[in-house]
Design a protein around this motif. Structure first.
Motif, PDB file in Angstrom:
ATOM      1  N   LEU A   1      -9.598  25.729   9.772  1.00 22.56           N
ATOM      2  CA  LEU A   1     -10.417  25.427   8.700  1.00 22.56           C
ATOM      3  C   LEU A   1     -11.756  26.322   8.684  1.00 22.56           C
ATOM      4  CD1 LEU A   1      -9.568  21.670   8.293  1.00 22.56           C
ATOM      5  CD2 LEU A   1      -8.350  23.376   7.138  1.00 22.56           C
ATOM      6  N   PRO A   2     -12.184  26.689   7.643  1.00 21.38           N
ATOM      7  CA  PRO A   2     -13.326  27.216   7.359  1.00 21.38           C
ATOM      8  C   PRO A   2     -14.331  26.327   8.151  1.00 21.38           C
ATOM      9  CG  PRO A   2     -12.515  27.462   5.282  1.00 21.38           C
ATOM     10  CD  PRO A   2     -11.575  26.485   6.047  1.00 21.38           C
ATOM     11  N   ASP A   3     -15.545  26.907   9.059  1.00 18.54           N
ATOM     12  CA  ASP A   3     -16.463  25.842   9.775  1.00 18.54           C
ATOM     13  C   ASP A   3     -17.526  25.311   8.906  1.00 18.54           C
ATOM     14  OD1 ASP A   3     -17.765  28.243   9.308  1.00 18.54           O
ATOM     15  OD2 ASP A   3     -18.345  28.555  11.608  1.00 18.54           O
ATOM     16  N   ASP A   4     -17.571  25.832   7.742  1.00 19.37           N
ATOM     17  CA  ASP A   4     -18.900  25.369   6.821  1.00 19.37           C
ATOM     18  C   ASP A   4     -18.166  24.261   5.856  1.00 19.37           C
ATOM     19  OD1 ASP A   4     -17.467  27.313   5.364  1.00 19.37           O
ATOM     20  OD2 ASP A   4     -19.442  28.171   4.632  1.00 19.37           O
ATOM     21  N   LEU A   5     -17.160  23.793   6.087  1.00 17.65           N
ATOM     22  CA  LEU A   5     -16.211  23.130   5.012  1.00 17.65           C
ATOM     23  C   LEU A   5     -17.039  21.872   4.997  1.00 17.65           C
ATOM     24  CD1 LEU A   5     -13.774  23.740   2.967  1.00 17.65           C
ATOM     25  CD2 LEU A   5     -12.211  22.645   4.860  1.00 17.65           C
ATOM     26  N   HIS A   6     -17.104  21.259   3.752  1.00 12.53           N
ATOM     27  CA  HIS A   6     -17.950  19.871   3.380  1.00 12.53           C
ATOM     28  C   HIS A   6     -16.811  18.851   4.087  1.00 12.53           C
ATOM     29  CE1 HIS A   6     -19.547  16.431   1.409  1.00 12.53           C
ATOM     30  NE2 HIS A   6     -20.616  17.104   1.536  1.00 12.53           N
ATOM     31  N   PRO A   7     -17.397  17.761   4.683  1.00 13.29           N
ATOM     32  CA  PRO A   7     -16.438  16.736   5.098  1.00 13.29           C
ATOM     33  C   PRO A   7     -15.470  16.238   4.264  1.00 13.29           C
ATOM     34  CG  PRO A   7     -18.770  16.485   5.815  1.00 13.29           C
ATOM     35  CD  PRO A   7     -18.892  17.476   4.815  1.00 13.29           C
ATOM     36  N   VAL A   8     -15.847  16.114   2.825  1.00 11.69           N
ATOM     37  CA  VAL A   8     -15.097  15.620   1.756  1.00 11.69           C
ATOM     38  C   VAL A   8     -13.836  16.636   1.674  1.00 11.69           C
ATOM     39  CG1 VAL A   8     -14.688  14.824  -0.563  1.00 11.69           C
ATOM     40  CG2 VAL A   8     -16.715  14.197   0.697  1.00 11.69           C
ATOM     41  N   SER A   9     -14.209  17.729   1.667  1.00 13.61           N
ATOM     42  CA  SER A   9     -13.153  18.904   1.512  1.00 13.61           C
ATOM     43  C   SER A   9     -12.342  18.771   2.616  1.00 13.61           C
ATOM     44  CB  SER A   9     -13.617  20.186   1.539  1.00 13.61           C
ATOM     45  OG  SER A   9     -14.522  20.339   0.137  1.00 13.61           O
TER      46      SER A   9
ATOM     47  N   LEU B   1      -6.807  17.441   4.539  1.00 13.55           N
ATOM     48  CA  LEU B   1      -5.831  16.673   5.605  1.00 13.55           C
ATOM     49  C   LEU B   1      -4.834  15.362   4.960  1.00 13.55           C
ATOM     50  CD1 LEU B   1      -8.456  16.172   8.603  1.00 13.55           C
ATOM     51  CD2 LEU B   1      -6.184  17.858   8.241  1.00 13.55           C
ATOM     52  N   THR B   2      -5.413  14.788   3.732  1.00 12.51           N
ATOM     53  CA  THR B   2      -4.987  13.658   3.254  1.00 12.51           C
ATOM     54  C   THR B   2      -4.092  13.943   1.971  1.00 12.51           C
ATOM     55  OG1 THR B   2      -6.970  13.243   2.060  1.00 12.51           O
ATOM     56  CG2 THR B   2      -6.449  12.105   4.152  1.00 12.51           C
ATOM     57  N   ALA B   3      -4.344  14.989   1.118  1.00 12.84           N
ATOM     58  CA  ALA B   3      -3.600  15.391  -0.066  1.00 12.84           C
ATOM     59  C   ALA B   3      -2.226  16.034   0.127  1.00 12.84           C
ATOM     60  CB  ALA B   3      -4.467  16.324  -0.830  1.00 12.84           C
ATOM     61  N   PRO B   4      -1.483  15.522  -0.580  1.00 12.29           N
ATOM     62  CA  PRO B   4       0.026  16.088  -0.479  1.00 12.29           C
ATOM     63  C   PRO B   4       0.028  17.591  -0.733  1.00 12.29           C
ATOM     64  CG  PRO B   4       0.076  14.132  -1.525  1.00 12.29           C
ATOM     65  CD  PRO B   4      -1.264  14.364  -1.577  1.00 12.29           C
TER      66      PRO B   4
ATOM     67  N   PRO C   1      -0.856  16.884   5.167  1.00 15.00           N
ATOM     68  CA  PRO C   1      -0.798  17.559   6.578  1.00 15.00           C
ATOM     69  C   PRO C   1      -0.793  16.372   7.527  1.00 15.00           C
ATOM     70  CG  PRO C   1      -2.235  18.840   5.347  1.00 15.00           C
ATOM     71  CD  PRO C   1      -1.923  17.574   4.434  1.00 15.00           C
ATOM     72  N   LEU C   2      -1.505  15.381   7.505  1.00 13.39           N
ATOM     73  CA  LEU C   2      -1.505  14.250   8.374  1.00 13.39           C
ATOM     74  C   LEU C   2      -0.305  13.699   8.483  1.00 13.39           C
ATOM     75  CD1 LEU C   2      -4.750  12.601   8.158  1.00 13.39           C
ATOM     76  CD2 LEU C   2      -4.497  14.218   9.646  1.00 13.39           C
ATOM     77  N   ASP C   3       0.504  13.489   7.341  1.00 16.78           N
ATOM     78  CA  ASP C   3       1.822  12.737   7.328  1.00 16.78           C
ATOM     79  C   ASP C   3       2.702  13.764   8.026  1.00 16.78           C
ATOM     80  OD1 ASP C   3       0.725  10.221   6.526  1.00 16.78           O
ATOM     81  OD2 ASP C   3       1.089  10.889   4.419  1.00 16.78           O
ATOM     82  N   TRP C   4       2.550  15.063   7.565  1.00 17.14           N
ATOM     83  CA  TRP C   4       3.609  16.216   8.147  1.00 17.14           C
ATOM     84  C   TRP C   4       3.497  15.922   9.562  1.00 17.14           C
ATOM     85  CZ3 TRP C   4       7.327  19.123   6.590  1.00 17.14           C
ATOM     86  CH2 TRP C   4       7.719  20.235   7.269  1.00 17.14           C
ATOM     87  N   LEU C   5       2.377  16.215  10.289  1.00 10.60           N
ATOM     88  CA  LEU C   5       2.018  16.292  11.689  1.00 10.60           C
ATOM     89  C   LEU C   5       2.685  14.963  12.291  1.00 10.60           C
ATOM     90  CD1 LEU C   5      -1.531  17.935  11.743  1.00 10.60           C
ATOM     91  CD2 LEU C   5       0.965  18.819  12.455  1.00 10.60           C
TER      92      LEU C   5
ATOM     93  N   VAL D   1       8.783  16.030   3.263  1.00  5.70           N
ATOM     94  CA  VAL D   1       9.548  15.081   4.108  1.00  5.70           C
ATOM     95  C   VAL D   1      10.492  14.281   3.062  1.00  5.70           C
ATOM     96  CG1 VAL D   1       9.510  13.114   5.495  1.00  5.70           C
ATOM     97  CG2 VAL D   1       7.873  15.131   5.852  1.00  5.70           C
ATOM     98  N   ASP D   2      11.778  14.328   3.292  1.00  6.76           N
ATOM     99  CA  ASP D   2      12.745  13.620   2.658  1.00  6.76           C
ATOM    100  C   ASP D   2      12.618  13.974   0.958  1.00  6.76           C
ATOM    101  OD1 ASP D   2      13.731  12.362   4.701  1.00  6.76           O
ATOM    102  OD2 ASP D   2      12.600  10.793   4.477  1.00  6.76           O
ATOM    103  N   GLY D   3      12.222  15.143   0.750  1.00  7.81           N
ATOM    104  CA  GLY D   3      12.372  15.872  -0.584  1.00  7.81           C
ATOM    105  C   GLY D   3      10.890  15.427  -1.214  1.00  7.81           C
ATOM    106  N   ARG D   4      10.131  14.829  -0.618  1.00  8.77           N
ATOM    107  CA  ARG D   4       8.684  14.547  -1.365  1.00  8.77           C
ATOM    108  C   ARG D   4       7.606  15.165  -0.648  1.00  8.77           C
ATOM    109  NH1 ARG D   4       5.690  10.943   0.948  1.00  8.77           N
ATOM    110  NH2 ARG D   4       6.482   9.701   2.298  1.00  8.77           N
ATOM    111  N   SER D   5       6.556  15.866  -1.354  1.00  5.28           N
ATOM    112  CA  SER D   5       5.171  16.598  -0.800  1.00  5.28           C
ATOM    113  C   SER D   5       4.570  15.378  -0.003  1.00  5.28           C
ATOM    114  CB  SER D   5       4.572  17.148  -1.906  1.00  5.28           C
ATOM    115  OG  SER D   5       5.153  17.965  -2.424  1.00  5.28           O
ATOM    116  N   VAL D   6       4.091  15.704   1.267  1.00  2.00           N
ATOM    117  CA  VAL D   6       3.425  14.926   1.993  1.00  2.00           C
ATOM    118  C   VAL D   6       2.078  15.784   2.390  1.00  2.00           C
ATOM    119  CG1 VAL D   6       5.283  13.777   3.011  1.00  2.00           C
ATOM    120  CG2 VAL D   6       4.505  15.761   4.077  1.00  2.00           C
TER     121      VAL D   6
END
Length: 192
Positions: free
Chosen positions: A138-146, A151-154, A167-171, A160-165
């Protein structure tokens, strides 16, 4: 809205105190609200189409961002807690923060580690598998909210099972780390 009402809304909506929210303000980059002003021609076009300007939009976005940062900080682990969770010493935690294999946010002159990157359940302890490879991509100057948003947005490419997940859920599900790295590589970081 009375000051007491605002404080109660902050506590209810973000699960942080007004003080925590105010301290999170210090982590925001300086942004001029007029930096994204429309040209006169564009403004006229929107006016003709009956799109009203929202003078309070910048304030809402700022408060929303502050709430998210405050929540990340308020629920984060200290370096000592991360060392215990990972079974390493604090020196190793500092090394991993420096090489960006652990995600850390500055808070009051120190560093805290957002909890969402860790597993701490029965049978699972430590950092979520693969994040030590994803975070440095990830870009090293990325804001914490970004970072949290990514990490949390599908993501459409992580299914997984036909639905977008996310990155955290994927991992967590055992998905291929290389796919998360490719999603991070093509992400539009222009709005960070």
């Amino acid at each position: 809205m009375a000051p007491n009402d605002l404080g109660q809304m902050i506590v209810e909506h973000y699960a942080v105190s007004g003080t925590d929210l105010a301290e999170a303000l210090q982590s925001l980059p300086s942004i001029r609200p007029d930096a994204s002003a429309l040209s006169e021609a564009d403004a006229a076009l929107f006016d003709e189409s009956d799109f009203a300007e929202d003078d309070r939009a910048y304030a809402r976005v700022t408060v929303e961002t502050l709430g998210r940062v405050a929540r990340l900080i308020n629920t984060a682990y200290s370096g000592g807690q991360v060392a215990e969770l990972l079974g390493v010493n604090e020196s190793r935690v500092r090394q991993r923060r420096a090489d960006r294999t652990l995600w850390a946010i500055q808070d009051r002159g120190g560093w805290v580690f957002p909890a969402l990157q860790f597993e701490d359940e029965a049978g699972r302890r430590g950092q979520i598998r693969g994040l030590d490879q994803v975070l440095p991509a990830l870009p090293d100057d990325l804001h914490p909210v970004s970072v949290a948003g990514f990490l949390t947005a599908p993501q459409a490419d992580l299914r997984v099972d036909g639905r977008s997940v996310s990155p955290l859920d994927w991992l967590r599900s055992g998905g291929d780390i290389r796919l998360v790295l490719s999603v991070a590589e093509v992400a539009d970081w222009a709005s960070r």
